[in-house]
Scaffold this motif. Sequence first.
Motif, short mmCIF file in Angstrom:
data_model
loop_
_atom_site.label_atom_id
_atom_site.label_comp_id
_atom_site.label_asym_id
_atom_site.label_seq_id
_atom_site.Cartn_x
_atom_site.Cartn_y
_atom_site.Cartn_z
N HIS A 7 0.82 -1.21 0.00
CA HIS A 7 0.00 0.00 0.00
C HIS A 7 0.86 1.26 0.00
CE1 HIS A 7 -3.38 -2.55 0.39
NE2 HIS A 7 -3.32 -2.75 1.70
N VAL A 8 1.94 1.27 0.78
CA VAL A 8 2.83 2.43 0.81
C VAL A 8 3.46 2.62 -0.57
CG1 VAL A 8 4.95 3.39 1.79
CG2 VAL A 8 3.27 2.29 3.29
N ALA A 9 3.91 1.51 -1.17
CA ALA A 9 4.53 1.60 -2.50
C ALA A 9 3.54 2.13 -3.54
CB ALA A 9 5.05 0.22 -2.92
N ALA A 10 2.25 1.87 -3.33
CA ALA A 10 1.22 2.34 -4.27
C ALA A 10 0.79 3.78 -4.01
CB ALA A 10 0.01 1.42 -4.20
N GLY A 11 1.39 4.43 -3.00
CA GLY A 11 1.11 5.83 -2.76
C GLY A 11 0.16 6.12 -1.61
N HIS A 12 -0.24 5.09 -0.88
CA HIS A 12 -1.13 5.28 0.28
C HIS A 12 -0.22 5.40 1.52
CE1 HIS A 12 -4.32 4.13 -2.47
NE2 HIS A 12 -3.62 3.05 -2.77
N THR A 13 0.20 6.60 1.81
CA THR A 13 1.33 6.78 2.73
C THR A 13 0.95 7.32 4.10
OG1 THR A 13 1.79 9.00 1.90
CG2 THR A 13 2.89 7.16 0.78
N THR A 14 -0.29 7.67 4.34
CA THR A 14 -0.69 8.19 5.65
C THR A 14 -1.38 7.09 6.45
OG1 THR A 14 -2.89 8.91 4.93
CG2 THR A 14 -1.05 10.47 4.64
N ASP A 15 -1.45 7.28 7.76
CA ASP A 15 -2.13 6.31 8.60
C ASP A 15 -3.59 6.15 8.19
OD1 ASP A 15 -0.09 5.44 10.38
OD2 ASP A 15 -0.20 7.34 11.45
N GLU A 16 -4.23 7.26 7.87
CA GLU A 16 -5.64 7.20 7.48
C GLU A 16 -5.84 6.40 6.20
OE1 GLU A 16 -3.93 9.91 8.20
OE2 GLU A 16 -4.78 10.47 10.15
N ALA A 17 -4.99 6.68 5.20
CA ALA A 17 -5.10 5.97 3.93
C ALA A 17 -4.77 4.49 4.10
CB ALA A 17 -4.18 6.60 2.89
N LEU A 18 -3.75 4.20 4.92
CA LEU A 18 -3.36 2.81 5.14
C LEU A 18 -4.45 2.05 5.88
CD1 LEU A 18 0.41 3.29 6.05
CD2 LEU A 18 -0.50 2.13 4.01
N ALA A 19 -5.06 2.68 6.87
CA ALA A 19 -6.14 2.02 7.61
C ALA A 19 -7.30 1.68 6.68
CB ALA A 19 -6.62 2.92 8.75
N GLU A 20 -7.61 2.60 5.75
CA GLU A 20 -8.70 2.34 4.80
C GLU A 20 -8.34 1.20 3.86
OE1 GLU A 20 -11.29 4.67 1.35
OE2 GLU A 20 -9.89 5.79 2.61
N ARG A 21 -7.12 1.24 3.32
CA ARG A 21 -6.72 0.19 2.37
C ARG A 21 -6.61 -1.17 3.05
NH1 ARG A 21 -7.65 1.24 -2.67
NH2 ARG A 21 -6.17 -0.41 -3.19
N ALA A 22 -6.15 -1.19 4.30
CA ALA A 22 -5.97 -2.45 5.03
C ALA A 22 -7.24 -2.88 5.75
CB ALA A 22 -4.83 -2.30 6.03
N ARG A 23 -8.29 -2.07 5.64
CA ARG A 23 -9.56 -2.34 6.32
C ARG A 23 -9.31 -2.63 7.80
NH1 ARG A 23 -12.25 -6.69 2.34
NH2 ARG A 23 -10.10 -7.45 2.40
N SER A 24 -8.62 -1.70 8.44
CA SER A 24 -8.19 -1.87 9.82
C SER A 24 -8.64 -0.69 10.68
CB SER A 24 -6.66 -1.99 9.88
OG SER A 24 -6.21 -3.11 9.16
N ASP A 25 -8.70 -0.94 11.97
CA ASP A 25 -9.00 0.12 12.92
C ASP A 25 -7.92 1.19 12.85
OD1 ASP A 25 -10.27 1.19 15.47
OD2 ASP A 25 -8.21 0.80 16.13
N PRO A 26 -8.28 2.45 12.69
CA PRO A 26 -7.26 3.50 12.53
C PRO A 26 -6.27 3.59 13.68
CG PRO A 26 -9.41 4.33 11.87
CD PRO A 26 -9.65 2.98 12.49
N ASP A 27 -6.76 3.42 14.91
CA ASP A 27 -5.86 3.51 16.05
C ASP A 27 -4.91 2.31 16.08
OD1 ASP A 27 -4.97 4.66 18.68
OD2 ASP A 27 -5.75 2.74 19.40
N GLY A 28 -5.44 1.14 15.84
CA GLY A 28 -4.57 -0.04 15.81
C GLY A 28 -3.54 0.04 14.71
N LEU A 29 -3.95 0.52 13.54
CA LEU A 29 -3.03 0.66 12.41
C LEU A 29 -1.94 1.68 12.73
CD1 LEU A 29 -2.15 2.12 9.57
CD2 LEU A 29 -2.53 -0.35 9.55
N ARG A 30 -2.33 2.80 13.36
CA ARG A 30 -1.33 3.82 13.70
C ARG A 30 -0.30 3.28 14.68
NH1 ARG A 30 -0.47 6.94 17.85
NH2 ARG A 30 -2.41 6.26 18.88
N ARG A 31 -0.74 2.48 15.63
CA ARG A 31 0.20 1.91 16.60
C ARG A 31 1.14 0.90 15.94
NH1 ARG A 31 -4.28 0.74 21.19
NH2 ARG A 31 -2.53 -0.12 22.42
N LEU A 32 0.62 0.17 14.95
CA LEU A 32 1.47 -0.75 14.21
C LEU A 32 2.52 0.00 13.39
CD1 LEU A 32 2.26 -3.55 13.12
CD2 LEU A 32 0.44 -3.31 11.41
#
Length: 332
Positions: free
Chosen positions: A34-59
């Motif tokens: 996802h980062v390589a595809a240009g989704h570089t923020t926590d918010e964008a990554l959480a959406e692409r990974a279908r994950s909880d934003p807080d959990g994704l940010r901590r990861l």
Amino acid sequence: MPDQKAARRVVDIITGTWQAQALYAAVALRIPDHVAAGHTTDEALAERARSDPDGLRRLTRLLTAMDVLEATDTGYRLTATGELLRSDAPHSMSDMVRIYGEEFHRAWGAVVPAVRTGTSGFQHAFGMTLHTYLRDPGAGARFQRAMNAGNVFFPDVLDVFDFGGHHTAVDVAGGSGAFLATVLARHPRLHGILFDQPHMVPVATAHLDAAIGSGRHEVRSGDIFEGVPAGGDVYLLSRVLQDWDDDRCATLLSHIRAVLPANGRLLILERVVPDHGETLLPLLYDLHLLMAAGGRERDLAGYRDLLSAAGLRLESVHGLALETSLLVAAAA
């Protein structure tokens, strides 16, 4: 009061598996892709990974501290380590991370019964041996991709052993053919034979055809404990002996000795257990092999004994990358 340095050492050791599982989570959630595809923020990554934003940010915060990600003004970018975790990267290690984070993680969960009984942790965890499990085409293919990701030492072999005087290399239990392809690509006059179980024939054929083209290799199927193909003058065993007990290894080595010509050589790629434990990785893999397949790493004396029992002698030892060694054997 406890020794603070010793206490910190205990904490560092017991939390080591957390880093491994964080790396696995990154691959399972496809964070590097996802980062390589240009989704570089926590918010964008959480959406692409279908994950909880807080959990994704901590990861991602932990992955940054582990030098997998690097924080920028606009989000994240991949470090050199992170690049290796992309599923589409050359020499990607993502499948290796997956199998260590899933199957091998479960196998290590059975470390106590494995040590108590001397049987593999994998069998305790899954109710079958690793070799039986890998007969499933999907699992077998994924395992081969994982093994290939750790093969960074293959080119080193070409720098320390001269294949120039040989005509046919036989890769015994050669898997997908990655090692044989590396050898044949460097030595265009060399012919190759890969020998493995029937389900590996299409995998190895496809890989060798893509890597070196058709006409310079054969892929044959059979049981390595019943015999190996004749006609080679250099035989290859890459991380095969580590999976088996001494009796099975002696049987396999005796089959190779029976077809090895007087001027032939056997090349063995394994991690050798050091005499005094000065390097940790071979010792870790020694216990890991008990967890995974019921196998073991051996010290040089152990390899000399195995070779001698089969009518072979250890001729030379060469250090390779990732604490791997090339053992060159000849007829005794």
